[in-house]
Design a protein around this motif. Structure first.
Motif, PDB file in Angstrom:
ATOM      1  N   ARG A  54     106.360  -2.009   6.410  1.00  0.00           N
ATOM      2  CA  ARG A  54     107.221  -0.835   6.296  1.00  0.00           C
ATOM      3  C   ARG A  54     106.389   0.441   6.306  1.00  0.00           C
ATOM      4  O   ARG A  54     105.256   0.464   5.850  1.00  0.00           O
ATOM      5  CB  ARG A  54     108.031  -0.877   4.994  1.00  0.00           C
ATOM      6  CG  ARG A  54     108.932  -2.093   4.835  1.00  0.00           C
ATOM      7  CD  ARG A  54     109.707  -1.978   3.528  1.00  0.00           C
ATOM      8  NE  ARG A  54     110.736  -0.961   3.585  1.00  0.00           N
ATOM      9  CZ  ARG A  54     111.133  -0.219   2.556  1.00  0.00           C
ATOM     10  NH1 ARG A  54     110.539  -0.347   1.379  1.00  0.00           N
ATOM     11  NH2 ARG A  54     112.092   0.677   2.689  1.00  0.00           N
ATOM     12  N   THR A  58     107.632   4.298   5.116  1.00  0.00           N
ATOM     13  CA  THR A  58     108.790   5.039   4.616  1.00  0.00           C
ATOM     14  C   THR A  58     108.409   6.433   4.132  1.00  0.00           C
ATOM     15  O   THR A  58     107.258   6.706   3.788  1.00  0.00           O
ATOM     16  CB  THR A  58     109.469   4.285   3.455  1.00  0.00           C
ATOM     17  OG1 THR A  58     108.524   4.110   2.381  1.00  0.00           O
ATOM     18  CG2 THR A  58     109.977   2.932   3.914  1.00  0.00           C
ATOM     19  N   SER A 105     109.826   9.069   1.285  1.00  0.00           N
ATOM     20  CA  SER A 105     110.699   9.149   0.105  1.00  0.00           C
ATOM     21  C   SER A 105     111.490   7.858  -0.076  1.00  0.00           C
ATOM     22  O   SER A 105     112.655   7.887  -0.469  1.00  0.00           O
ATOM     23  CB  SER A 105     111.632  10.354   0.202  1.00  0.00           C
ATOM     24  OG  SER A 105     110.883  11.552   0.329  1.00  0.00           O
ATOM     25  N   GLY A 106     110.867   6.743   0.251  1.00  0.00           N
ATOM     26  CA  GLY A 106     111.446   5.433  -0.011  1.00  0.00           C
ATOM     27  C   GLY A 106     112.374   4.885   1.049  1.00  0.00           C
ATOM     28  O   GLY A 106     112.853   3.759   0.916  1.00  0.00           O
ATOM     29  N   VAL A 107     112.639   5.651   2.106  1.00  0.00           N
ATOM     30  CA  VAL A 107     113.550   5.172   3.150  1.00  0.00           C
ATOM     31  C   VAL A 107     112.929   5.433   4.514  1.00  0.00           C
ATOM     32  O   VAL A 107     112.029   6.264   4.669  1.00  0.00           O
ATOM     33  CB  VAL A 107     114.940   5.851   3.075  1.00  0.00           C
ATOM     34  CG1 VAL A 107     115.633   5.516   1.768  1.00  0.00           C
ATOM     35  CG2 VAL A 107     114.809   7.357   3.235  1.00  0.00           C
ATOM     36  N   SER A 108     113.421   4.728   5.535  1.00  0.00           N
ATOM     37  CA  SER A 108     112.904   4.942   6.885  1.00  0.00           C
ATOM     38  C   SER A 108     113.435   6.257   7.446  1.00  0.00           C
ATOM     39  O   SER A 108     114.556   6.677   7.146  1.00  0.00           O
ATOM     40  CB  SER A 108     113.319   3.785   7.801  1.00  0.00           C
ATOM     41  OG  SER A 108     114.723   3.788   7.988  1.00  0.00           O
ATOM     42  N   ARG A 156     114.407   6.904  10.363  1.00  0.00           N
ATOM     43  CA  ARG A 156     115.550   6.688  11.258  1.00  0.00           C
ATOM     44  C   ARG A 156     116.892   6.704  10.530  1.00  0.00           C
ATOM     45  O   ARG A 156     117.935   6.904  11.159  1.00  0.00           O
ATOM     46  CB  ARG A 156     115.395   5.355  11.984  1.00  0.00           C
ATOM     47  CG  ARG A 156     114.362   5.355  13.102  1.00  0.00           C
ATOM     48  CD  ARG A 156     114.341   4.020  13.820  1.00  0.00           C
ATOM     49  NE  ARG A 156     113.475   4.021  14.983  1.00  0.00           N
ATOM     50  CZ  ARG A 156     113.325   3.005  15.801  1.00  0.00           C
ATOM     51  NH1 ARG A 156     114.001   1.887  15.587  1.00  0.00           N
ATOM     52  NH2 ARG A 156     112.509   3.079  16.833  1.00  0.00           N
ATOM     53  N   SER A 157     116.881   6.480   9.229  1.00  0.00           N
ATOM     54  CA  SER A 157     118.145   6.423   8.481  1.00  0.00           C
ATOM     55  C   SER A 157     118.729   7.805   8.226  1.00  0.00           C
ATOM     56  O   SER A 157     119.862   7.920   7.753  1.00  0.00           O
ATOM     57  CB  SER A 157     117.935   5.696   7.152  1.00  0.00           C
ATOM     58  OG  SER A 157     117.109   6.447   6.284  1.00  0.00           O
ATOM     59  N   HIS A 158     117.993   8.843   8.546  1.00  0.00           N
ATOM     60  CA  HIS A 158     118.470  10.208   8.319  1.00  0.00           C
ATOM     61  C   HIS A 158     118.950  10.814   9.631  1.00  0.00           C
ATOM     62  O   HIS A 158     118.165  10.998  10.564  1.00  0.00           O
ATOM     63  CB  HIS A 158     117.363  11.070   7.716  1.00  0.00           C
ATOM     64  CG  HIS A 158     117.067  10.740   6.296  1.00  0.00           C
ATOM     65  ND1 HIS A 158     117.602  11.434   5.234  1.00  0.00           N
ATOM     66  CD2 HIS A 158     116.310   9.771   5.761  1.00  0.00           C
ATOM     67  CE1 HIS A 158     117.173  10.909   4.091  1.00  0.00           C
ATOM     68  NE2 HIS A 158     116.389   9.892   4.397  1.00  0.00           N
ATOM     69  N   HIS A 213     114.586  16.130   6.140  1.00  0.00           N
ATOM     70  CA  HIS A 213     113.928  15.038   5.428  1.00  0.00           C
ATOM     71  C   HIS A 213     112.409  15.119   5.569  1.00  0.00           C
ATOM     72  O   HIS A 213     111.664  14.988   4.599  1.00  0.00           O
ATOM     73  CB  HIS A 213     114.449  13.715   5.990  1.00  0.00           C
ATOM     74  CG  HIS A 213     113.916  12.485   5.349  1.00  0.00           C
ATOM     75  ND1 HIS A 213     113.985  12.255   3.998  1.00  0.00           N
ATOM     76  CD2 HIS A 213     113.302  11.400   5.884  1.00  0.00           C
ATOM     77  CE1 HIS A 213     113.441  11.084   3.725  1.00  0.00           C
ATOM     78  NE2 HIS A 213     113.007  10.545   4.844  1.00  0.00           N
TER      79      HIS A 213
END
Length: 241
Positions: free
Chosen positions: A57, A59, A61-64, A66-68, A74
């Motif tokens: 992974r 990431t 701030s803890g997320v991928s 692409r999820s934003h 971001h």
């Protein structure tokens, strides 16, 4: 925070990144160093969702990334100073990105001013010098006022005044509590700017920590870098990026 955890990226028979793990924290300028072919650009591309990882992974701030849907809020990034269309003006380029990310038009004027481009905002990007294109790339990264900023060779093509300006900007952004991640070949500039260093070679972590610790008793980051990477230089064509 940027977190890379056991990241692997392969391109057919080539392994560009091989189980890489590191963290870049808020409030710090983290330098990202490695020889040509070490896997730095590939790591940044995976981090920003431009390439998918083979495993592991990367990431923000803890997320991928692409999820934003509105990614500029971001994280902001400068990977390629040539990314703006040469036929567009600087103002039009930034305004289009502001609209697509739901940002107020006023941010365009703010970042043009912050990067010293106000007087050339109506000029087509194709007429810009490389240093001016770099400043436009920095303006693009700043547009969403993000907590995380990623720059790949940000001072390439800048004159001494521009380098000094960029150095001051990166330090100020970190002082505001943002995560600032700089990838560069300029070891001396990194020694002047970064708080922490991540060194990789052949897609693997070689060292990470505060710059004073890596420099050791000699105080020379350059000497430490060459000692760390002595066995990791790959001159073969088609190696990792």
């Amino acid at each position: 925070m940027i977190q890379v955890d056991e990241l692997v990226k392969r391109y057919r028979a080539t392994t560009a990144v091989a189980g890489l793990s590191f963290i870049a924290r808020p409030g710090r300028v983290t330098g990202f160093l490695g020889p040509n072919g070490a896997g730095k650009t590939t790591t940044l591309r995976v981090l920003l969702g431009l390439d998918a990882p083979t495993s592991g992974r990367a990431t923000i701030s803890g997320v991928s990334f692409r999820s934003h849907r509105r990614g500029l809020r971001h994280a902001g990034a400068l990977l390629d100073a040539q990314q703006a269309h040469p036929g567009r003006t600087a103002a039009v380029h930034l305004a289009a990105l502001a609209r697509s990310n739901g940002l107020p038009r006023g941010r365009v004027d703010e970042v043009l001013g912050e990067t010293g481009l106000t007087s050339v905002a109506g000029r087509r990007v194709g007429a810009f010098s490389l240093g001016m294109r770099q400043r436009l790339g920095v303006a693009t990264a700043l547009l969403g006022d993000p907590p995380v900023l990623i720059f790949d060779e940000p001072v390439n093509g800048m004159d001494p005044e521009g380098v000094r300006w960029a150095r001051s900007l990166f330090r100020r952004l970190a002082a505001e509590g943002r995560t600032v991640f700089l990838s560069s070949h300029l070891i001396g500039e990194m020694a002047e700017t970064a708080d922490e260093i991540v060194v990789i070679g052949q897609g693997r972590l070689l060292a990470a920590g505060p710059i004073q610790d890596l420099a050791g008793p000699s105080g020379s980051l350059e000497e430490a870098f060459f000692a760390l990477t002595a066995g990791s230089v790959d001159y073969r064509a088609g190696g990792a990026r």
